[in-house]
Enzyme design. Structure first.
Site: not given
Ligand code: GLU
Length: 499
Positions: A253-257
């Site tokens: 997910s773009k929150r983490k990566n």
């Protein structure tokens, strides 16, 4: 039999690494067997699909080195390849299902459906989904309500007992009880098909032999198998690829990566390195070497050897592999070519020069002015970032901006400025004061090139990385704070809409 595979990405937002990953495996399998790889655009979500995003899918897949044999931009005998241009076909097949009693008109209101869901949830019932109310409407009643122009959808009939059994190349037999399968909407009230209908109709008409897609679609397979049965068509072979994961094993997910392919391009990864790493996620070469080219992967490819398990997409590991590509695979001439392609080119300079020309006395001044345009993160200390304001308040503004930036459909200086203006107004601060931490977060310096232009050129992902980095420098936001801020931001959105 000619092998035909396909991907069907949705043209919303930036091109996703997951799209390149799934495309790679579809490509390898088709090419290994001398078959064709098809690109279809799933643009049935009219509100969110954009042609800019479609173009980015083409550009990003070409950037990593994947070409397709048929698609919206290259044509082919099974077109059109955009779902929005295939409406007649979907309408015809839906009518056929209704005619045969495999689908029905449903007039239930969203309120009724919400109440039903609530009731099922609170009674802890194992049966979920639509209860079949509209199946009992008589033909005359349906005709009458349609004639009155009542809003409706078309749903498929799904058995209420027994289980669906289907095969997956990698997992063997899979069983899912029919009670867990909803009476899926096939045609929405706007007359557009849902994914499930469009996907089955298109795969059939495009003569797709193997559906290789992310494992998040396994639960949809019963609906698809049933549709193939209703239509009397052969179902393609199913192969669900393991999902890419964040290092903490959650779904990538773009929150983490970073998930946008553009982030990897802007950061200076080689497309071969990225593709190699994506291959590595679910594939091992027979001699187990890490570094391999696309051609080598195609040559060695065997569908049954795709590895299940949760592949972790780990940026530092990608960087190590990319380092080997940069150091071992390129001679100095090639290295120069790649560097020029990356940033030292006219296209990049033509964005930069209008910002810098009036600010230099000598070319050497360019270095100081633009260093932050050529790197990833920049450092500024908390005190400077705060410039006399409360850390909490600055973090709030920065966080709101990141959230708003993420939601933007288009990334350009106008849209960026729009976000900043709304947030500035909300904060009650003067623009000059409000934007200061943003300048600092972006450039690391108190004065820099125009903010919105810099953000546009650096791209959405690097912009977000820098703002998030500034938030971390200021101490970071805990879960509780984030929740509160999310609420405040949502309220702000409602306010903006009602204006
Ligand atoms: N739009 C879907 C996706 O990109 C397509 C899934 C499929 O390949 O069937 O995940």
């Amino acid at each position: 039999m000619t092998v035909r595979t396909r991907i069907a990405p949705s043209p919303t937002g930036d091109p996703h690494v997951g799209t390149a990953y799934v495309a790679l495996f579809n490509y390898c399998f088709a090419k290994k067997h001398g078959g064709q790889f098809v690109l279809r655009i799933e643009d049935t979500d009219q509100k969110r699909s954009t042609s800019a995003s479609e173009q980015m899918i083409f550009d990003a897949l070409r950037w990593v080195g994947l070409e397709w044999d048929e698609g919206p931009d290259v044509g082919g005998p099974h077109g059109p390849y955009r779902q929005s241009e295939r409406s007649e076909l979907y309408a015809k097949h839906t009518a056929e299902l209704v005619e045969k009693g495999h689908a029905f008109h449903c007039f239930c209101s969203t309120e009724r459906l919400a109440a039903l869901r609530q009731e099922q949830r609170s009674s802890g019932s194992s049966v979920t989904g639509y209860d079949g109310l509209c199946m009992s409407l008589s033909k005359d009643e349906v005709a009458e309500r349609l004639a009155k122009g009542e809003s409706h959808v078309i749903r498929m009939v799904v058995p209420r007992e027994g289980e669906c059994v289907f095969q997956d190349v990698l997992r063997g037999e899979i069983r899912i009880p029919w009670t867990q399968v909803d009476m899926q909407v096939l045609m929405k009230s706007d007359g557009l098909p849902t994914y499930h209908l469009a996907n089955v109709v298109d795969d059939h008409h495009m003569e797709i032999t193997h559906v290789m897609r992310g494992e998040e679609w396994i639960n949809s397979a019963p609906k698809h198998q049933l549709l193939y049965e209703y239509f009397g068509w052969d179902m393609p072979v199913l192969c669900h690829l393991p999902l890419l994961r964040n290092p903490d094993k959650s779904k990538l997910s773009k929150r983490k990566n970073p998930t946008s392919l553009w982030w990897y391009r802007e950061m200076g990864y080689l497309p071969e390195g990225l593709l190699n790493y994506l291959g590595h996620m679910a594939w091992t070469m027979p001699d187990e070497r890490d570094l391999f080219t696309l051609e080598e992967m195609v040559d060695a490819f065997k569908i049954e050897k795709i590895a299940l398990g949760g592949p972790v997409f780990d940026v530092p590991k990608l960087s190590s592999l990319n380092a080997r590509w940069l150091r071992e695979q390129l001679d100095p001439e090639q290295f120069i070519d790649r560097l020029v392609d990356w940033r030292l080119n006219r296209e990049f300079l033509s964005k930069l020069v209008p910002l810098v020309q009036q600010r230099v006395q000598r070319f050497t001044d360019l270095i100081d002015l633009t260093d932050y345009m050529l790197t990833h993160l920049v450092e500024v200390d908390a005190e400077t970032l705060q410039s006399g304001r409360e850390a909490e308040e600055v973090m709030r503004d920065l966080y709101f901006a990141v959230q708003r930036f993420t939601a933007l459909d288009e990334w350009n200086k106008e849209s960026i400025e729009g976000v900043i203006r709304v947030l500035c107004e909300h904060s009650g601060l003067k623009m000059r004061v409000f934007v200061k931490p943003f300048y600092l977060a972006m450039s690391g310096k108190p004065s820099a090139l125009p903010l919105f232009d810099s953000m546009e050129i650096l791209g959405r992902d690097i912009t977000r990385d820098r703002i998030n980095h500034a938030i971390a420098t200021l101490g970071g936001l805990g879960k509780k704070k984030l929740k509160k801020l999310d609420k405040e931001l949502a309220a702000l959105a409602v306010l903006a809409e009602s204006e």
